[in-house]
Scaffold this motif. Structure first.
Motif, mmCIF file in Angstrom:
data_model
loop_
_atom_site.group_PDB
_atom_site.id
_atom_site.type_symbol
_atom_site.label_atom_id
_atom_site.label_comp_id
_atom_site.label_asym_id
_atom_site.label_seq_id
_atom_site.Cartn_x
_atom_site.Cartn_y
_atom_site.Cartn_z
ATOM 1 N N GLN A 105 41.802 40.999 26.853
ATOM 2 C CA GLN A 105 42.844 42.011 26.699
ATOM 3 C C GLN A 105 44.247 41.434 26.567
ATOM 4 O O GLN A 105 45.125 42.096 26.008
ATOM 5 N N CYS A 106 44.481 40.225 27.061
ATOM 6 C CA CYS A 106 45.849 39.717 27.142
ATOM 7 C C CYS A 106 46.121 38.486 26.287
ATOM 8 O O CYS A 106 47.248 37.992 26.269
ATOM 9 N N TRP A 107 45.114 37.996 25.583
ATOM 10 C CA TRP A 107 45.315 36.843 24.707
ATOM 11 C C TRP A 107 44.813 37.162 23.304
ATOM 12 O O TRP A 107 43.813 37.877 23.139
ATOM 13 N N ALA A 108 45.497 36.662 22.297
ATOM 14 C CA ALA A 108 45.056 36.822 20.918
ATOM 15 C C ALA A 108 43.746 36.060 20.712
ATOM 16 O O ALA A 108 43.484 35.050 21.377
ATOM 17 N N THR A 109 42.936 36.530 19.780
ATOM 18 C CA THR A 109 41.609 35.946 19.581
ATOM 19 C C THR A 109 41.666 34.518 19.068
ATOM 20 O O THR A 109 40.697 33.774 19.207
ATOM 21 N N ASN A 110 42.793 34.107 18.482
ATOM 22 C CA ASN A 110 42.906 32.738 17.974
ATOM 23 C C ASN A 110 43.633 31.818 18.948
ATOM 24 O O ASN A 110 43.994 30.692 18.600
ATOM 25 N N ALA A 111 43.868 32.290 20.173
ATOM 26 C CA ALA A 111 44.601 31.481 21.155
ATOM 27 C C ALA A 111 44.016 31.673 22.549
ATOM 28 O O ALA A 111 44.738 31.905 23.521
ATOM 29 N N LEU A 112 42.693 31.583 22.660
ATOM 30 C CA LEU A 112 42.037 31.837 23.936
ATOM 31 C C LEU A 112 42.313 30.697 24.912
ATOM 32 O O LEU A 112 42.174 29.521 24.567
ATOM 33 N N PRO A 113 42.689 31.029 26.156
ATOM 34 C CA PRO A 113 43.064 30.005 27.131
ATOM 35 C C PRO A 113 41.866 29.508 27.931
ATOM 36 O O PRO A 113 40.800 30.126 27.931
ATOM 37 N N ASP A 114 42.073 28.397 28.654
ATOM 38 C CA ASP A 114 41.043 27.962 29.586
ATOM 39 C C ASP A 114 41.283 28.638 30.938
ATOM 40 O O ASP A 114 42.269 29.351 31.147
#
Length: 225
Positions: free
Chosen positions: A178-187
């Motif tokens: 919900q809080c991150w763009a699909t091309n910038a997923l965090p660890d």
């Protein structure tokens, strides 16, 4: 708030993506109508910025298909052609607003805020409240016990999600989705870092240390107000 940007002009798309992200929105950017359809039907968005001239499926057809499925998210259409025929076609397809390229960025952002405000007022309102915490989802203002909080865009997105979810437990995967763009997923450590910073700012403003509770082995939720 999450925005889907469908624009095949790479220079314009990069500029809009950056500007919207700087404004605190979570942005997914795709470059053709087919990917726009997939994203819009697979995920939930608060608003779509949709170019008319797109590869595979043009913006008019995509807008019409989305409306035919019952999706009501606000849609702002972009086009390089300033003709009444194009405007009528876009609005008849279900678009909520229409901007002609080249456009003024500040005006575009103002139109987006107006669409978002209209949508939230028709839904649950722009102000989210939990105990002494208040968040305005349109103006991007946050207060705790009357004192303003200076949050980063990611901290704002996380707090907004928690306030909308109440006591529902949110796993890390839900927070990421919900809080991150699909091309910038965090660890995992990045998510923890943002949560830690958000908790610290809330505590400094007077909130209890466990305003956002950890439910061990499951996720996070708001403390009972």
């Amino acid at each position: 708030m999450r925005i889907l940007l469908v624009e095949d002009d790479l220079q314009l798309g990069e500029g809009l993506n950056e500007a919207l992200t700087d404004e605190g929105y979570v942005v997914d950017w795709v470059t053709d109508g087919e990917m726009g359809w997939i994203q819009a039907t697979d995920l939930t968005y608060d608003l779509m910025v949709l170019d008319v001239m797109l590869p595979k499926i043009n913006g008019i057809h995509l807008c019409r298909r989305l409306r035919e499925t019952g999706r009501r998210l606000p849609i702002l259409m972009l086009t390089a052609r300033d003709t009444n025929t194009d405007k009528v076609a876009g609005l008849d397809a279900g678009a909520d607003d229409y901007v002609v390229k080249p456009f003024d960025l500040l005006e575009l952002l103002a139109r987006l805020r107006a669409l978002l405000r209209r949508g939230t007022l028709n839904d649950t309102g722009t102000m989210l409240v939990w105990g002494q915490a208040q968040l305005d989802s349109v103006t991007h203002e946050v207060f705790y016990d009357g004192s303003p909080l200076q949050l980063t865009p990611k901290e704002f997105s996380l707090l907004e999600l928690f306030l909308r979810s109440g006591r529902r437990v949110l796993s890390r995967s839900v927070l990421i989705d919900q809080c991150w763009a699909t091309n910038a997923l965090p660890d995992e450590e990045t998510v923890k870092s943002h949560l830690k910073s958000l908790r610290q700012k809330l505590k400094k403003a007077g909130a209890p240390a466990d305003f956002i509770e950890t439910v061990h082995g499951v996720g996070y939720r708001l403390k009972q107000s």
